[in-house]
Design an enzyme around this catalytic site. Structure first.
Site, PDB file in Angstrom:
ATOM      1  N   ASP A  64      35.365 -30.735 -21.447  1.00 12.13           N
ATOM      2  CA  ASP A  64      35.620 -29.409 -21.997  1.00 12.13           C
ATOM      3  C   ASP A  64      35.017 -29.389 -23.399  1.00 12.13           C
ATOM      4  O   ASP A  64      35.482 -30.087 -24.294  1.00 12.13           O
ATOM      5  CB  ASP A  64      37.130 -29.159 -22.044  1.00 12.13           C
ATOM      6  CG  ASP A  64      37.493 -27.806 -22.633  1.00 12.13           C
ATOM      7  OD1 ASP A  64      36.589 -27.066 -23.092  1.00 12.13           O
ATOM      8  OD2 ASP A  64      38.701 -27.472 -22.654  1.00 12.13           O
ATOM      9  N   ASN A  91      23.198 -27.617 -24.971  1.00  8.09           N
ATOM     10  CA  ASN A  91      22.797 -26.548 -24.059  1.00  8.09           C
ATOM     11  C   ASN A  91      23.971 -25.740 -23.517  1.00  8.09           C
ATOM     12  O   ASN A  91      23.787 -24.596 -23.086  1.00  8.09           O
ATOM     13  CB  ASN A  91      22.003 -27.160 -22.891  1.00  8.09           C
ATOM     14  CG  ASN A  91      21.776 -26.179 -21.766  1.00  8.09           C
ATOM     15  OD1 ASN A  91      21.010 -25.231 -21.903  1.00  8.09           O
ATOM     16  ND2 ASN A  91      22.445 -26.396 -20.634  1.00  8.09           N
ATOM     17  N   SER A 142      19.129 -21.886 -27.976  1.00  5.66           N
ATOM     18  CA  SER A 142      19.617 -20.598 -28.457  1.00  5.66           C
ATOM     19  C   SER A 142      19.121 -19.511 -27.494  1.00  5.66           C
ATOM     20  O   SER A 142      19.194 -19.679 -26.279  1.00  5.66           O
ATOM     21  CB  SER A 142      19.152 -20.354 -29.896  1.00  5.66           C
ATOM     22  OG  SER A 142      19.596 -19.102 -30.378  1.00  5.66           O
ATOM     23  N   SER A 143      18.579 -18.429 -28.009  1.00  4.98           N
ATOM     24  CA  SER A 143      18.080 -17.331 -27.173  1.00  4.98           C
ATOM     25  C   SER A 143      17.217 -16.410 -28.005  1.00  4.98           C
ATOM     26  O   SER A 143      17.446 -16.236 -29.211  1.00  4.98           O
ATOM     27  CB  SER A 143      19.244 -16.535 -26.576  1.00  4.98           C
ATOM     28  OG  SER A 143      18.776 -15.345 -25.954  1.00  4.98           O
ATOM     29  N   TYR A 155      27.126 -13.029 -27.899  1.00  3.86           N
ATOM     30  CA  TYR A 155      26.065 -13.948 -27.486  1.00  3.86           C
ATOM     31  C   TYR A 155      24.921 -13.927 -28.492  1.00  3.86           C
ATOM     32  O   TYR A 155      24.465 -14.973 -28.967  1.00  3.86           O
ATOM     33  CB  TYR A 155      25.563 -13.561 -26.095  1.00  3.86           C
ATOM     34  CG  TYR A 155      24.589 -14.550 -25.497  1.00  3.86           C
ATOM     35  CD1 TYR A 155      25.038 -15.714 -24.894  1.00  3.86           C
ATOM     36  CD2 TYR A 155      23.217 -14.307 -25.530  1.00  3.86           C
ATOM     37  CE1 TYR A 155      24.152 -16.636 -24.345  1.00  3.86           C
ATOM     38  CE2 TYR A 155      22.328 -15.214 -24.992  1.00  3.86           C
ATOM     39  CZ  TYR A 155      22.792 -16.374 -24.390  1.00  3.86           C
ATOM     40  OH  TYR A 155      21.907 -17.269 -23.867  1.00  3.86           O
ATOM     41  N   LYS A 159      24.256 -17.060 -31.147  1.00  2.00           N
ATOM     42  CA  LYS A 159      22.971 -17.735 -30.965  1.00  2.00           C
ATOM     43  C   LYS A 159      22.144 -17.674 -32.249  1.00  2.00           C
ATOM     44  O   LYS A 159      21.410 -18.621 -32.569  1.00  2.00           O
ATOM     45  CB  LYS A 159      22.208 -17.113 -29.799  1.00  2.00           C
ATOM     46  CG  LYS A 159      22.796 -17.404 -28.428  1.00  2.00           C
ATOM     47  CD  LYS A 159      22.848 -18.887 -28.108  1.00  2.00           C
ATOM     48  CE  LYS A 159      23.208 -19.158 -26.658  1.00  2.00           C
ATOM     49  NZ  LYS A 159      23.323 -20.608 -26.366  1.00  2.00           N
ATOM     50  N   VAL A 188      15.361 -16.038 -18.149  1.00  4.24           N
ATOM     51  CA  VAL A 188      15.045 -17.133 -17.234  1.00  4.24           C
ATOM     52  C   VAL A 188      15.772 -16.895 -15.916  1.00  4.24           C
ATOM     53  O   VAL A 188      16.991 -16.695 -15.884  1.00  4.24           O
ATOM     54  CB  VAL A 188      15.463 -18.493 -17.834  1.00  4.24           C
ATOM     55  CG1 VAL A 188      15.205 -19.613 -16.843  1.00  4.24           C
ATOM     56  CG2 VAL A 188      14.710 -18.739 -19.133  1.00  4.24           C
TER      57      VAL A 188
END
Length: 256
Positions: A64, A91, A142-143, A155, A159, A188
């Protein structure tokens, strides 16, 4: 090109599916031994077996990411099982679909504090690896939406925070030859992933995102993994503090 990863040890969180699984397999293909963590033990066992079939050592544990002592135990277990840690990949992500307080809290706990916990636990091993070989790496996933949020989103915001955190880690630890970089993927697509769900539930929106990308498609986990593994390898030893966007040119900004 030899990425000089043979015999090194890579630790990957969220390593049983999607991008994380592809990263673990790419490291194994380069001859690195790999440790993974995720929630589901059956998925971990299957992934470890697949990695070992590539001729490397592999080890995994159900963890966790919000549990700091559990992270400490996982990292120590990985180092003991595989003989140290040369590369750390953060990740794991909460991936909330809402923007309520619970979603913000989960993103902060899993993505931000998860990366912090992983690095804090792995730092002594990375320092030892850097002294031994002259290079160690901590890479955060990240993104691309960190820079181009489409709406208020935990999100996007968290990120973005990870990119800022990584730059600080890179600055402080460059002298110790521990590099820290970020890989920011675009959209993706993979079986069981978010975009397959969107394709099924919101096909018009899915099609609009395909059309928005100049390449006319979404990326694959393997394409992201290849960039992550190169960025984390000794072949990229002068790269630190960077945020590599791999999105098929979906984003319109020029990065300086």
């Amino acid at each position: 090109m030899d990425l000089e990863l043979k015999g090194k040890v890579a630790v990957v969180s969220g390593g049983t599916r999607g991008i994380g699984r592809a990263i673990a397999e790419c490291f194994a293909d380069e001859g690195a031994h790999v440790a993974i963590c995720a929630r589901n033990q059956a998925d971990i066992d299957a992934t470890v077996a697949a990695l070992e079939a590539k001729g490397v050592k592999a080890w995994g544990q159900s963890v966790d990411i919000s549990d700091s002592p559990a992270i400490d135990g996982f990292v120590a277990g990985a180092a003991q099982a595989l003989g140290g840690i040369d590369v750390l990949i953060s990740n794991a992500s909460a991936l909330p679909r809402t923007d309520d307080e619970d979603a913000w809290r989960s993103m902060f706990e899993i993505d931000m504090l998860g990366a912090l916990r992983l690095f804090n636990a792995a730092q002594p091993y990375l320092e030892k690896a850097a002294v031994h070989s002259g290079d160690a790496a901590f890479t955060i996933i990240s993104s691309m939406v960190a820079a181009e949020p489409y709406k208020p989103s935990p999100y996007s915001a968290i990120k973005a925070g990870l990119i800022n955190y990584a730059k600080g880690v890179a600055r402080v630890h460059a002298g110790k030859k521990i590099r820290c970089n970020v890989l920011s993927p675009g959209n993706v697509y993979f079986k069981g992933g978010v975009w397959q769900t969107i394709q099924q539930d919101m096909p018009d929106y899915f099609d609009s995102m395909i059309k928005a990308n100049p390449t006319g498609r979404m990326g694959t986990p393997e394409e992201i993994a290849s960039a992550v593994v190169f960025l984390s390898s000794p072949r990229s030893s002068f790269t630190t503090g960077a945020n590599l966007v791999v999105d098929g040119c979906l984003t319109q900004r020029a990065s300086f």
